[in-house]
Design an enzyme around this catalytic site. Structure first.
Site, short mmCIF file in Angstrom:
data_model
loop_
_atom_site.label_atom_id
_atom_site.label_comp_id
_atom_site.label_asym_id
_atom_site.label_seq_id
_atom_site.Cartn_x
_atom_site.Cartn_y
_atom_site.Cartn_z
N ALA A 1 4.48 -2.02 -0.02
CA ALA A 1 4.57 -2.51 1.00
C ALA A 1 3.75 -1.75 2.24
O ALA A 1 4.58 -2.46 3.79
CB ALA A 1 6.17 -1.87 1.33
N LYS A 2 3.21 -1.19 2.33
CA LYS A 2 1.98 -0.26 3.19
C LYS A 2 3.13 -0.14 4.86
O LYS A 2 2.28 -0.83 6.04
CB LYS A 2 1.06 -1.63 3.77
CG LYS A 2 0.54 -2.00 1.88
CD LYS A 2 -0.69 -2.84 2.80
CE LYS A 2 -1.73 -2.87 1.78
NZ LYS A 2 -0.98 -3.63 -0.14
#
Length: 272
Positions: A95-96
């Site tokens: 998802a960063k």
């Protein structure tokens, strides 16, 4: 999932392969588009064909978000399918994320509690208070972007700051965070020559290594410089496995590609 449980799976399966689930409706087999949930049906088929060859799956959240509510529902069905049928497999929400503390807490709840992922990838740029909320969750792992495989990595990550590369400062500073034992790190396979110096800073931490396969990373080089006594590596392959075929045999083709990597990994482990 604890780190020891992950290590046990690596030993049992003789594999440290992570399969990336980057589902693009323009690339999946056409016959799946006629189903009620093409994204989930694609993921389910890939999982059914490859689960015995890998120790982790990494859904790239952007490839689900892009399809709105239906994409999120497919993501939920995918993670539920994994947790119900293969609870021993390590799951990574790619998802960063990374934001101020209260926002990071909500991101962490979304991926760790609601969706029940084992880990999530985090951007470290906003520092300690954006990372520690993720680290507060017991037996969950925060995978910090350290040295990535993309061309733009050199824009910032390798720049000297007070005489030291920025990515090294990220590694060193992150070790001071509360519950830092829950940290893992992203290091791109195309940066294999940096691994020796990285291991001097984080000698035992697990590294998530994308870039083997389609991006040109070399598995042997990564293992030569990055492997620990407990392996300490999760080698991710996405496109090279899941899009090995766009015909009705796509799952079998994916399994063959995954098996090629698993056999190479087994040979490396047996030679240790």
């Amino acid at each position: 999932m604890t780190t020891q449980q992950l290590i046990d799976q690596i030993k049992k399966k003789k594999s440290f392969l992570c399969v990336g689930l980057d589902v693009d409706l323009n690339k999946i087999p056409q016959h799946l588009l006629q189903t009620e949930d093409p994204i989930f049906e694609f993921n389910k088929a890939i999982i059914d064909a490859t689960h015995h060859l890998c120790v982790a799956y990494k859904p790239n959240i952007a490839f689900f978000e892009a399809y709105g509510l239906k994409g999120w529902q497919a993501l939920e069905k995918t993670i539920n399918y994994l947790n119900e049928n293969h609870p021993e497999i390590f799951t990574i929400a790619d998802a960063k994320r990374g934001d101020i503390g209260n926002t990071s807490t909500m991101y962490a709840k979304a991926f760790f509690e609601d969706l029940a992922f084992d880990s999530v990838t985090i951007a470290p740029y906003m520092g300690k208070d954006s990372v520690e909320p993720f680290l507060a969750f017991k037996d969950k792992h925060t995978i910090l972007l350290a040295l990535t495989s993309n061309q733009g990595a050199f824009d910032f990550q390798t720049k000297l700051v007070d005489g030291k590369e920025l990515y090294k400062q990220v590694l060193e500073t992150s070790k001071t965070y509360a519950n830092s034992e829950n940290l893992m790190y992203v290091v791109g396979a195309t940066k294999a020559e940096y691994l020796s110096e990285i291991r001097q800073i984080i000698p035992d931490s697990f590294l998530l290594v994308p870039g083997v396969g389609a991006q040109g990373g070399n598995l042997q080089e990564v293992c030569k410089y990055g492997m620990t006594k407990d392996v300490g590596l999760l080698i991710n392959s996405s496109r090279g496995i899941i899009y090995a075929s766009n015909e009705k045999d796509f799952a079998q083709a994916a399994a063959l590609k995954a098996e090629e990597l698993q056999k190479e990994m087994q040979a490396i482990l047996e030679a240790k």
